[in-house]
Design a protein around this motif. Structure first.
Motif, PDB file in Angstrom:
ATOM      1  N   TRP A   1      42.160   8.142 -17.276  1.00 31.32           N
ATOM      2  CA  TRP A   1      40.737   7.863 -17.459  1.00 31.32           C
ATOM      3  C   TRP A   1      40.528   6.856 -18.582  1.00 31.32           C
ATOM      4  N   LEU A   2      41.154   7.087 -19.729  1.00 27.45           N
ATOM      5  CA  LEU A   2      40.986   6.177 -20.853  1.00 27.45           C
ATOM      6  C   LEU A   2      41.641   4.824 -20.585  1.00 27.45           C
ATOM      7  N   ALA A   3      42.766   4.820 -19.900  1.00 28.29           N
ATOM      8  CA  ALA A   3      43.435   3.555 -19.590  1.00 28.29           C
ATOM      9  C   ALA A   3      42.572   2.690 -18.682  1.00 28.29           C
ATOM     10  N   VAL A   4      41.977   3.299 -17.661  1.00 27.42           N
ATOM     11  CA  VAL A   4      41.145   2.546 -16.727  1.00 27.42           C
ATOM     12  C   VAL A   4      39.873   2.052 -17.407  1.00 27.42           C
ATOM     13  N   LEU A   5      39.197   2.924 -18.139  1.00 21.71           N
ATOM     14  CA  LEU A   5      37.961   2.526 -18.816  1.00 21.71           C
ATOM     15  C   LEU A   5      38.199   1.372 -19.782  1.00 21.71           C
ATOM     16  N   THR A   6      39.293   1.456 -20.526  1.00 24.84           N
ATOM     17  CA  THR A   6      39.588   0.416 -21.497  1.00 24.84           C
ATOM     18  C   THR A   6      40.045  -0.869 -20.821  1.00 24.84           C
ATOM     19  N   GLY A   7      40.858  -0.713 -19.780  1.00 20.56           N
ATOM     20  CA  GLY A   7      41.417  -1.880 -19.124  1.00 20.56           C
ATOM     21  C   GLY A   7      40.405  -2.726 -18.380  1.00 20.56           C
ATOM     22  N   VAL A   8      39.455  -2.100 -17.700  1.00 18.52           N
ATOM     23  CA  VAL A   8      38.530  -2.868 -16.856  1.00 18.52           C
ATOM     24  C   VAL A   8      37.087  -2.807 -17.331  1.00 18.52           C
ATOM     25  N   GLY A   9      36.809  -2.080 -18.420  1.00 19.64           N
ATOM     26  CA  GLY A   9      35.427  -1.902 -18.864  1.00 19.64           C
ATOM     27  C   GLY A   9      34.719  -3.197 -19.203  1.00 19.64           C
TER      28      GLY A   9
ATOM     29  N   VAL B   1      31.924 -10.304 -24.624  1.00 14.71           N
ATOM     30  CA  VAL B   1      31.638  -9.068 -23.889  1.00 14.71           C
ATOM     31  C   VAL B   1      32.914  -8.532 -23.240  1.00 14.71           C
ATOM     32  N   THR B   2      33.658  -9.425 -22.589  1.00 17.40           N
ATOM     33  CA  THR B   2      34.892  -9.001 -21.932  1.00 17.40           C
ATOM     34  C   THR B   2      35.901  -8.457 -22.931  1.00 17.40           C
ATOM     35  N   GLY B   3      35.945  -9.079 -24.113  1.00 19.55           N
ATOM     36  CA  GLY B   3      36.935  -8.695 -25.111  1.00 19.55           C
ATOM     37  C   GLY B   3      36.611  -7.426 -25.877  1.00 19.55           C
ATOM     38  N   THR B   4      35.331  -7.082 -25.981  1.00 21.20           N
ATOM     39  CA  THR B   4      34.971  -5.994 -26.885  1.00 21.20           C
ATOM     40  C   THR B   4      34.469  -4.726 -26.198  1.00 21.20           C
ATOM     41  N   VAL B   5      33.871  -4.846 -25.022  1.00 19.65           N
ATOM     42  CA  VAL B   5      33.242  -3.672 -24.407  1.00 19.65           C
ATOM     43  C   VAL B   5      34.265  -2.593 -24.061  1.00 19.65           C
ATOM     44  N   GLY B   6      35.436  -2.995 -23.535  1.00 21.20           N
ATOM     45  CA  GLY B   6      36.454  -2.002 -23.205  1.00 21.20           C
ATOM     46  C   GLY B   6      36.872  -1.186 -24.411  1.00 21.20           C
ATOM     47  N   GLY B   7      37.050  -1.858 -25.553  1.00 20.71           N
ATOM     48  CA  GLY B   7      37.417  -1.156 -26.777  1.00 20.71           C
ATOM     49  C   GLY B   7      36.316  -0.244 -27.277  1.00 20.71           C
ATOM     50  N   ILE B   8      35.066  -0.673 -27.111  1.00 18.31           N
ATOM     51  CA  ILE B   8      33.934   0.155 -27.521  1.00 18.31           C
ATOM     52  C   ILE B   8      33.901   1.446 -26.697  1.00 18.31           C
ATOM     53  N   VAL B   9      34.053   1.294 -25.379  1.00 18.72           N
ATOM     54  CA  VAL B   9      34.051   2.467 -24.496  1.00 18.72           C
ATOM     55  C   VAL B   9      35.214   3.387 -24.841  1.00 18.72           C
ATOM     56  N   ARG B  10      36.388   2.800 -25.063  1.00 18.78           N
ATOM     57  CA  ARG B  10      37.578   3.600 -25.427  1.00 18.78           C
ATOM     58  C   ARG B  10      37.317   4.430 -26.676  1.00 18.78           C
ATOM     59  N   ASP B  11      36.744   3.817 -27.704  1.00 12.52           N
ATOM     60  CA  ASP B  11      36.520   4.526 -28.958  1.00 12.52           C
ATOM     61  C   ASP B  11      35.455   5.603 -28.816  1.00 12.52           C
TER      62      ASP B  11
ATOM     63  N   ARG C   1      32.546  -1.074 -37.762  1.00 11.31           N
ATOM     64  CA  ARG C   1      33.113  -1.167 -39.098  1.00 11.31           C
ATOM     65  C   ARG C   1      33.117  -2.620 -39.552  1.00 11.31           C
ATOM     66  N   ARG C   2      33.542  -2.859 -40.779  1.00 10.49           N
ATOM     67  CA  ARG C   2      33.485  -4.202 -41.331  1.00 10.49           C
ATOM     68  C   ARG C   2      34.674  -5.061 -40.910  1.00 10.49           C
ATOM     69  N   GLU C   3      35.566  -4.508 -40.122  1.00 11.96           N
ATOM     70  CA  GLU C   3      36.746  -5.272 -39.729  1.00 11.96           C
ATOM     71  C   GLU C   3      36.370  -6.506 -38.915  1.00 11.96           C
ATOM     72  N   ILE C   4      37.192  -7.536 -39.024  1.00 12.05           N
ATOM     73  CA  ILE C   4      36.968  -8.761 -38.255  1.00 12.05           C
ATOM     74  C   ILE C   4      37.474  -8.530 -36.843  1.00 12.05           C
ATOM     75  N   TYR C   5      36.558  -8.377 -35.910  1.00 13.70           N
ATOM     76  CA  TYR C   5      36.898  -8.074 -34.521  1.00 13.70           C
ATOM     77  C   TYR C   5      36.104  -8.965 -33.573  1.00 13.70           C
ATOM     78  N   VAL C   6      34.800  -8.780 -33.562  1.00 15.13           N
ATOM     79  CA  VAL C   6      33.953  -9.636 -32.735  1.00 15.13           C
ATOM     80  C   VAL C   6      34.080 -11.091 -33.180  1.00 15.13           C
ATOM     81  N   THR C   7      34.209 -11.292 -34.491  1.00 21.53           N
ATOM     82  CA  THR C   7      34.361 -12.654 -35.017  1.00 21.53           C
ATOM     83  C   THR C   7      35.598 -13.326 -34.443  1.00 21.53           C
ATOM     84  N   ALA C   8      36.710 -12.587 -34.384  1.00 18.45           N
ATOM     85  CA  ALA C   8      37.942 -13.142 -33.820  1.00 18.45           C
ATOM     86  C   ALA C   8      37.749 -13.504 -32.351  1.00 18.45           C
TER      87      ALA C   8
END
Length: 221
Positions: free
Chosen positions: A42-50, A131-141, A152-159
């Motif tokens: 479940w988590l693999a699919v949500l993260t992979g294609v979300g 959107v493609t790069g970040t939404v899967g990780g958001i759903v996973r978390d 968090r303050r980490e550089i993620y969306v900026t990258a």
């Protein structure tokens, strides 16, 4: 419209690789939470294609994994492999961060390219990449009850944004799509990797106390 110069098989291979890398990060979260095989899948699919799913819905194009099931199959196989091998990894959270960084780089460029291929402007294409790069990780978390890296303050969306911009600029300069894509991946992964290594973060908003009544009255004078 940007024409992809690579053979279709190579494009599909790179696309599936991006999905697998993100699926690994989702499955590693499942291992940290000690879920069963279904939880891993479940988590693999949500993260992979979300992220790609949201992107395609916004672009009003057929959702990629509904057209060809290769991506879902890849996520399920990845979940099974990680389920039986996660115990061999000493620092799963650190590994999760690096797999997530690589996945972020790959899917950011894939999403940006798909935006351009569907006739969007440069700004919308960059947004589709993010959107493609970040939404899967958001759903996973969220599903895995992990602290969301996006909040968090980490550089993620900026990258992700920098990588998407790199791809668009080089594509507009008529650089071959594969070279532009490689540059976009490199920029995203390097920026995110440096942030992981050196704990870089963006400046945060600092709360400032409001004006007192006396200060407000003084301003009115």
């Amino acid at each position: 419209m940007l024409e992809i110069e690579a053979p279709p098989q190579l494009v599909l291979t790179i696309d599936i690789l991006a999905v697998i890398v993100f699926a690994v990060s989702g499955a590693l979260v499942a291992s940290r939470k000690r879920l069963d095989m279904v939880g891993f899948m479940w988590l693999a699919v949500l993260t992979g294609v979300g992220g790609g799913t949201v992107r395609d819905l916004l672009l009003d194009v057929p959702v990629f994994w509904m057209v060809a099931p290769h991506h879902i199959i890849a996520c399920l196989v990845t979940a099974g492999v990680v389920h039986f091998t996660a115990h061999l990894m000493e620092s799963r959270y650190r590994l999760l961060l690096w797999f997530d960084a690589l996945g972020l780089a790959l899917v950011t460029v894939a999403g940006t390219a798909k935006g351009l291929d569907n006739g969007t402007g440069a700004l919308v294409a960059v947004a589709m990449g993010v959107v493609t790069g970040t939404v899967g990780g958001i759903v996973r978390d969220l599903i895995g009850n992990e602290p969301s890296v996006i909040l968090r303050r980490e550089i993620y969306v900026t990258a992700s944004g920098l990588g998407a911009c790199t791809y668009v600029i080089l594509a507009e300069l008529a650089l071959p799509a594969l070279l532009a894509g490689a540059a976009g991946v490199l920029v995203t992964f390097t920026v995110r990797g440096l942030a992981i290594t050196y704990n870089w973060s963006m400046p945060a908003y600092r709360h400032r106390p409001g004006r007192t009544l006396k200060e407000i009255e003084d301003l009115r004078k």
